[in-house]
Motif scaffolding. Structure first.
Motif, PDB file in Angstrom:
ATOM      1  N   SER A  17       0.743  -1.614  -0.222  1.00 59.38           N
ATOM      2  CA  SER A  17       0.022  -0.103   0.103  1.00 59.38           C
ATOM      3  C   SER A  17       0.681   1.289  -0.512  1.00 59.38           C
ATOM      4  N   PHE A  19      -0.437   4.197   0.409  1.00 62.37           N
ATOM      5  CA  PHE A  19      -0.556   5.339   2.022  1.00 62.37           C
ATOM      6  C   PHE A  19       0.195   4.732   2.688  1.00 62.37           C
ATOM      7  N   PRO A  51      -2.695   2.501   6.414  1.00 60.89           N
ATOM      8  CA  PRO A  51      -2.366   2.828   7.739  1.00 60.89           C
ATOM      9  C   PRO A  51      -3.593   3.253   8.534  1.00 60.89           C
TER      10      PRO A  51
HETATM   11  N1  GSH Z   1      -8.056   7.879   2.998  1.00 55.54           N
HETATM   12  C1  GSH Z   1      -6.716   6.675   3.534  1.00 55.54           C
HETATM   13  C2  GSH Z   1      -6.141   5.918   2.300  1.00 55.54           C
HETATM   14  C3  GSH Z   1      -6.141   3.989   2.884  1.00 55.54           C
HETATM   15  C4  GSH Z   1      -6.215   3.509   1.850  1.00 55.54           C
HETATM   16  O1  GSH Z   1      -7.481   3.287   0.861  1.00 55.54           O
HETATM   17  N2  GSH Z   1      -6.018   1.885   1.749  1.00 55.54           N
HETATM   18  C5  GSH Z   1      -5.798   0.934   1.132  1.00 55.54           C
HETATM   19  C6  GSH Z   1      -4.665   0.450   0.903  1.00 55.54           C
HETATM   20  S1  GSH Z   1      -3.780   1.423  -0.183  1.00 55.54           S
HETATM   21  C7  GSH Z   1      -6.893   0.168   2.547  1.00 55.54           C
HETATM   22  O2  GSH Z   1      -6.504  -0.165   3.102  1.00 55.54           O
HETATM   23  N3  GSH Z   1      -8.378  -0.625   1.544  1.00 55.54           N
HETATM   24  C8  GSH Z   1      -8.648  -1.825   2.412  1.00 55.54           C
HETATM   25  C9  GSH Z   1     -10.162  -2.077   2.229  1.00 55.54           C
HETATM   26  O3  GSH Z   1     -10.332  -1.078   1.412  1.00 55.54           O
HETATM   27  O4  GSH Z   1     -10.757  -2.846   2.476  1.00 55.54           O
HETATM   28  C10 GSH Z   1      -5.425   7.277   4.159  1.00 55.54           C
HETATM   29  O5  GSH Z   1      -4.889   8.039   3.194  1.00 55.54           O
HETATM   30  O6  GSH Z   1      -4.443   6.111   4.817  1.00 55.54           O
END
Ligand code: GSH
Length: 232
Positions: A17, A19, A51
């Motif tokens: 990821s 992020f 994260p």
């Molecule tokens: N706005 C969040 C975005 C975090 C994000 O999109 N994380 C994704 C991984 S890149 C995630 O955890 N996805 C799992 C899901 O949506 O189930 C940040 O800045 O931390």
């Protein structure tokens, strides 16, 4: 000690990821002691995403909120920048996180060649017997999200054109200096760098991986951030 809850290392990156990589870079620059704790399933997290930073007070979701928390503790990610540079920086961050990111998700989850690698990287905790149906249904819901977001409604040519314009905007800054806002990494690099690195690291050759791989300036930039911040 602070603990970064993150998706594990994958595809040669600190985390699959971008992020999570951003959050790790911020922690490393903040000079606070921190450790990582790897998770594959974020469903119990406050936003069901990673994260997340475990601080002495609470679980802090979202890389932007983690940034604000670290800044409240004294970290400065945009030291010495003018108000205009801070504005440009904010726009670059939003471009990376709210546009380029979805093209990476599309490149990974929408590509039948990449999918088996993702399945065997992200879903290893699901018993082998049910891994295929469970992971297929997760894939379906990610693709539905991409449809709602809109990115998957463009043709591949249109998608590449949209990405190209962003890459050219980023490159215009990098013609001027080694990092987006000058001689040292600032907040924009901590979002843009991991996003480009993730684009390059997708585990199959795609038009996006080829585009980044073939661009020496962007590749040098990705590597420069990594060599300057040096994650543990
Ligand atoms: N706005 C969040 C975005 C975090 C994000 O999109 N994380 C994704 C991984 S890149 C995630 O955890 N996805 C799992 C899901 O949506 O189930 C940040 O800045 O931390």
């Amino acid at each position: 000690m602070l603990t970064l809850l993150t998706f594990p290392s994958a595809f040669g990156q600190f985390s699959a990821s971008p992020f999570c990589v951003k959050a790790a870079y911020m922690l490393q620059l903040s000079k606070q002691p921190w450790q990582r704790s790897d998770l594959l399933d974020p469903r119990k997290m406050p936003h069901r995403k990673l994260p997340v930073l475990r601080t002495p007070e609470r679980l802090m979701p979202d890389s932007d909120a983690i940034r604000s928390w670290l800044e409240a503790q004294g970290a400065e990610f945009d030291a010495g920048l003018s108000d205009v540079q801070k504005g440009q920086s904010r726009a670059l961050i939003r471009m990376a996180e709210d546009h380029l990111y979805f093209h990476i998700v599309m490149d990974r989850w929408g590509n039948d060649e990449v999918w088996p690698v993702l399945r065997d990287t992200f879903f290893t905790t699901i018993p082998t017997l049910i891994r295929k149906p469970v992971s297929n249904s997760i894939r379906k819901s990610v693709l539905k999200g991409l449809d709602m977001q809109g990115v998957s409604r463009f043709s591949e040519t249109e998608r590449l054109d949209r990405v190209e314009r962003d890459l050219q905007a980023i490159s215009a800054f990098l013609w001027q200096s080694p990092f987006l806002m000058g001689e040292a990494p600032t907040s924009a690099d901590l979002s843009v760098g991991p996003m480009l690195a993730a684009m390059r690291a997708t585990p199959a050759e795609t038009p996006l991986t080829r585009r980044i791989d073939g661009d020496k300036m962007l590749c040098d930039y990705i590597d420069r951030i990594d060599q300057t911040i040096r994650l543990p």
